[in-house]
Design an enzyme around this catalytic site. Structure first.
Site, PDB file in Angstrom:
ATOM      1  N   GLU A  44     -27.924  56.118 -16.100  1.00 45.68           N
ATOM      2  CA  GLU A  44     -26.538  55.700 -15.912  1.00 45.68           C
ATOM      3  C   GLU A  44     -25.675  56.840 -16.462  1.00 45.68           C
ATOM      4  O   GLU A  44     -25.877  57.276 -17.600  1.00 45.68           O
ATOM      5  CB  GLU A  44     -26.249  54.407 -16.681  1.00 45.68           C
ATOM      6  CG  GLU A  44     -24.882  53.885 -16.313  1.00 45.68           C
ATOM      7  CD  GLU A  44     -24.420  52.685 -17.123  1.00 45.68           C
ATOM      8  OE1 GLU A  44     -25.233  52.090 -17.858  1.00 45.68           O
ATOM      9  OE2 GLU A  44     -23.222  52.366 -17.019  1.00 45.68           O
ATOM     10  N   ARG A 269     -40.577  53.100 -25.193  1.00 42.67           N
ATOM     11  CA  ARG A 269     -39.549  54.127 -25.362  1.00 42.67           C
ATOM     12  C   ARG A 269     -40.006  55.159 -26.363  1.00 42.67           C
ATOM     13  O   ARG A 269     -40.729  54.845 -27.296  1.00 42.67           O
ATOM     14  CB  ARG A 269     -38.272  53.532 -25.980  1.00 42.67           C
ATOM     15  CG  ARG A 269     -37.585  52.475 -25.250  1.00 42.67           C
ATOM     16  CD  ARG A 269     -36.499  51.863 -26.135  1.00 42.67           C
ATOM     17  NE  ARG A 269     -35.434  52.798 -26.471  1.00 42.67           N
ATOM     18  CZ  ARG A 269     -34.418  53.069 -25.670  1.00 42.67           C
ATOM     19  NH1 ARG A 269     -34.315  52.480 -24.507  1.00 42.67           N
ATOM     20  NH2 ARG A 269     -33.485  53.924 -26.036  1.00 42.67           N
ATOM     21  N   LYS A 279     -27.561  56.053 -26.204  1.00 46.37           N
ATOM     22  CA  LYS A 279     -26.336  56.757 -25.828  1.00 46.37           C
ATOM     23  C   LYS A 279     -25.113  56.125 -26.483  1.00 46.37           C
ATOM     24  O   LYS A 279     -24.160  56.811 -26.828  1.00 46.37           O
ATOM     25  CB  LYS A 279     -26.189  56.765 -24.299  1.00 46.37           C
ATOM     26  CG  LYS A 279     -27.117  57.762 -23.635  1.00 46.37           C
ATOM     27  CD  LYS A 279     -26.917  57.792 -22.147  1.00 46.37           C
ATOM     28  CE  LYS A 279     -27.527  56.570 -21.519  1.00 46.37           C
ATOM     29  NZ  LYS A 279     -27.478  56.599 -20.043  1.00 46.37           N
TER      30      LYS A 279
HETATM   31  P1  ATP Z   1     -29.778  54.495 -24.056  1.00 46.95           P
HETATM   32  O1  ATP Z   1     -30.472  53.411 -24.788  1.00 46.95           O
HETATM   33  O2  ATP Z   1     -29.902  55.831 -24.680  1.00 46.95           O
HETATM   34  O3  ATP Z   1     -28.388  54.179 -23.677  1.00 46.95           O
HETATM   35  P2  ATP Z   1     -30.539  53.852 -21.430  1.00 46.95           P
HETATM   36  O4  ATP Z   1     -31.828  53.210 -21.126  1.00 46.95           O
HETATM   37  O5  ATP Z   1     -29.367  52.968 -21.376  1.00 46.95           O
HETATM   38  O6  ATP Z   1     -30.646  54.667 -22.753  1.00 46.95           O
HETATM   39  P3  ATP Z   1     -30.399  55.146 -18.926  1.00 46.95           P
HETATM   40  O7  ATP Z   1     -29.448  56.171 -18.480  1.00 46.95           O
HETATM   41  O8  ATP Z   1     -30.308  53.799 -18.335  1.00 46.95           O
HETATM   42  O9  ATP Z   1     -30.253  55.073 -20.489  1.00 46.95           O
HETATM   43  O10 ATP Z   1     -31.881  55.687 -18.847  1.00 46.95           O
HETATM   44  C1  ATP Z   1     -32.425  56.332 -17.745  1.00 46.95           C
HETATM   45  C2  ATP Z   1     -33.922  56.177 -17.796  1.00 46.95           C
HETATM   46  O11 ATP Z   1     -34.428  56.747 -19.004  1.00 46.95           O
HETATM   47  C3  ATP Z   1     -34.337  54.727 -17.782  1.00 46.95           C
HETATM   48  O12 ATP Z   1     -35.415  54.570 -16.885  1.00 46.95           O
HETATM   49  C4  ATP Z   1     -34.776  54.467 -19.190  1.00 46.95           C
HETATM   50  O13 ATP Z   1     -35.803  53.516 -19.227  1.00 46.95           O
HETATM   51  C5  ATP Z   1     -35.253  55.832 -19.668  1.00 46.95           C
HETATM   52  N1  ATP Z   1     -35.103  55.973 -21.107  1.00 46.95           N
HETATM   53  C6  ATP Z   1     -33.986  55.756 -21.831  1.00 46.95           C
HETATM   54  N2  ATP Z   1     -34.219  55.924 -23.149  1.00 46.95           N
HETATM   55  C7  ATP Z   1     -35.526  56.259 -23.258  1.00 46.95           C
HETATM   56  C8  ATP Z   1     -36.393  56.556 -24.363  1.00 46.95           C
HETATM   57  N3  ATP Z   1     -35.940  56.549 -25.621  1.00 46.95           N
HETATM   58  N4  ATP Z   1     -37.688  56.846 -24.097  1.00 46.95           N
HETATM   59  C9  ATP Z   1     -38.141  56.875 -22.822  1.00 46.95           C
HETATM   60  N5  ATP Z   1     -37.383  56.601 -21.745  1.00 46.95           N
HETATM   61  C10 ATP Z   1     -36.091  56.293 -21.952  1.00 46.95           C
END
Ligand code: ATP
Ligand code: MG
Length: 569
Positions: A44, A269, A279
């Site tokens: 996102e 994760r 984020k």
């Molecule tokens: P955040 O918790 O940092 O806001 P998010 O999951 O909301 O992360 P996205 O932009 O939706 O951020 O993530 C894009 C992809 O990266 C998704 O498929 C998510 O599962 C993966 N992702 C996000 N954080 C991690 C992490 N710490 N380890 C592995 N994959 C991750």
């Protein structure tokens, strides 16, 4: 400066195995999807990507490459309030920098029309309805984990009435919150997400890409599975927090009529010690100005790690070392630093920089004489070649810590009457300690042995210490930025009630050393050049702040794990 790099692509790739790759291998063998393997990285655009995303990027792009498939970069940009083109640009830049190429650049917001059509389709199938309850009523009627929900009074609207309302919702006839489109599933489903989840809601909001074209916005659970399905994704890989969303994922792609639809698989994760990987939390650090920005080298973002001197290969090696599994776990900082050191060790030139200078005057060295001493950029065990001349003069700087007036037993460096080797240079012996009125050491007087040029004595005399140095007349002034852990504890989220991760910030995460002295060979290197400062740490010249005549170097990583050493004591 000239030095050649060995191509990392020449290195043998270890055979990676994890539960996801095993699953994909089986699917390929069975030709289960009857099409090419397809994955996607679906960020996102609401923040800069961080080291957790590196894991997901390496997994999605890696699997596509290893199994002859394709991988899309798809922006899951369905929330008009938090998204911005600057984040899209940062994500594209970082994915490319990491070394990956996407097959297609796609946007969930380009599917708003298709998603709307799926909404109509579900209504016609009797699988969705327009609910006119308030948000609060919807929440109340959802029930709890232990009690079933209750039906909305609008649940049995006719398909015609639903279609009419949905079309008018789309046309902008209603204010925010007046109606929502919900899936008609099961209000007593044990998985709360399946209790008639919301699909579309009214938001009269400006979208960074779609402008004011839409006032109906899809919920994540509606947009994500169908975006995957529209793109023909086979393996939808996501993190464990989406485990409960798997039911709605399957339901939607099936009800919307996709053949051999994508399947979602969750992995744990990446959680890295001494930092936070969310984020939302990183945005707080930026907004509250506790760091200088998304690319402040203390941040765990890709942009920050790049500015700190980490290479794409180092980051990818780290992701591989962290591994892919289903078990939630934290990764030690040592794993990260080890990957970074291993990578830099094999690629960066060694140069000499004195952090905390102490002047040395060689009383028997001719005044005005300059010798260019040949110094190799790389140690013998690094398969790269190259060298430079280092000027040697009567006045030098050495590291203040490399001298002790009254040394303890195990101190093998310089002391009164003691002889040490200057790296690439001569043996010197300290003959006099000069102090100021306050009793502080301001200068050392030493003699050098002209017969020891290059670092060996023809009479076989041994010295116990070798120290680094720079010529006082030729050295360049520079600023060193010593970066350390952003938080003081391994898990900054593990705090007492009433506190949050912000209270765990490390006040010493950045120490600026203004008056360091570096050898002149680096003067014309482009910014962003990486080095090992001998006996000190790996550094990179700062791409933003370093200027000719005002050099700034960021510490990437120390040479050893000083933390583990301290704990061991
Ligand atoms: P955040 O918790 O940092 O806001 P998010 O999951 O909301 O992360 P996205 O932009 O939706 O951020 O993530 C894009 C992809 O990266 C998704 O498929 C998510 O599962 C993966 N992702 C996000 N954080 C991690 C992490 N710490 N380890 C592995 N994959 C991750
Ligand atoms: Mg997310």
């Amino acid at each position: 400066m000239s030095h050649s790099l060995t191509d990392p692509a020449d290195a043998p790739t270890p055979a990676r195995r994890d539960f996801i790759r095993d699953m994909v291998a089986e699917d390929v063998a069975d030709n289960r999807f009857q099409r090419q393997i397809a994955t996607r990285f679906p960020p996102e655009p609401n923040g800069f990507p961080h080291i957790g995303h590196v894991k997901s990027i390496c997994l999605n792009f890696g699997i596509a490459a290893e199994f002859g498939g394709r991988c899309n970069l798809r922006f899951d940009d369905t929330n008009p309030f938090t998204e911005d083109i600057k984040y899209v640009d940062a994500i594209k830049n970082d994915v490319k920098w990491l070394g990956f190429e996407w097959d297609a650049e796609l946007y969930a917001s380009d599917y708003f029309g298709k998603l709307y059509d799926f909404g109509e389709l579900l209504i016609k199938k009797g699988k969705a309805y327009v609910d006119s309850e308030t948000d609060e009523e919807i929440r109340e009627h959802r029930g709890t984990v232990t009690t079933p929900g209750t039906h909305s009074p609008y649940r049995d609207r006719s398909a015609d009435e639903n279609l009419d309302l949905l079309r008018r919702m789309k046309a902008g006839e209603f204010p925010d919150g007046a109606h929502v489109l919900r899936a008609k599933i099961d209000m007593s489903h044990p998985n709360m997400i399946m209790r008639d989840p919301l699909l579309l809601r009214i938001r009269h909001a400006h979208h960074y890409r779609q402008g004011d074209a839409w006032c109906l916005y899809p919920l994540y659970d509606f947009a994500h599975p169908l975006s995957d399905a529209i793109e023909g994704i086979t393996h939808s890989l996501c993190t464990l927090e989406f485990k409960d969303n798997n039911d709605i994922y399957k339901w939607l792609v099936t009800e919307c009529g996709f053949e051999r639809p994508p399947e979602q698989t969750e992995f744990s994760r990446l959680e890295l010690d001494y930092t936070v990987l969310s984020k939302r939390k990183l945005l707080r650090l930026v907004n509250e100005k506790l760091v200088a920005g998304w690319d402040d080298p203390r941040m765990p973002t890709i942009a920050a790690l790049r500015r700190r001197g980490v290479t794409p290969e180092g980051l990818r090696a780290f992701a591989e070392a962290a591994g892919v599994s289903r078990k939630p776990a934290r990764t030690e900082l040592a794993t990260f630093e080890h990957a970074v050191r291993d990578d830099l060790n094999m690629r960066v030139p060694r140069v000499m920089c004195v952090t905390n200078p102490l002047k040395v005057v060689l009383t028997n060295y001719p005044e005005g004489q300059v010798e260019q001493l040949e110094a190799s950029y790389y140690p013998h065990d690094v398969p790269l070649t190259g060298s430079r001349g280092v000027p040697f003069t009567r006045e030098l700087y050495i590291e203040r810590d490399d001298f002790m007036e009254d040394p303890p037993k195990k101190f093998f460096r310089l002391a009164p009457g003691r002889e040490v080797r200057l790296r690439y240079g001569y043996f010197i012996t300290c003959t006099e300690v000069v102090k100021n009125a306050a009793g502080e050491i301001t200068e050392l007087k030493c003699t050098y042995d002209p017969a020891t040029r290059g670092g060996d004595s023809p009479d076989g005399r041994k010295v116990q210490g070798t120290i680094h140095w720079v010529s006082a007349t030729h050295a360049l002034d520079c600023e060193l930025r010593l970066y350390d852990k952003l938080f003081t504890v391994p898990n900054p989220d593990d705090v007492e009630d009433g506190q949050d991760f912000m209270s765990m910030l490390n006040p010493e995460s950045l120490v600026v050393v203004p008056g360091a002295k570096i050898e002149p060979s680096v003067a014309n290197d482009p910014t962003g050049t990486r080095y090992q400062f001998e006996r000190t740490a790996y550094f990179v010249s700062d791409v933003i702040d370093s200027k000719p005549g005002a050099l700034v170097f960021n510490r990437t990583v120390t040479l050893r794990d000083s933390w583990a050493k301290m704990k061991g004591k």
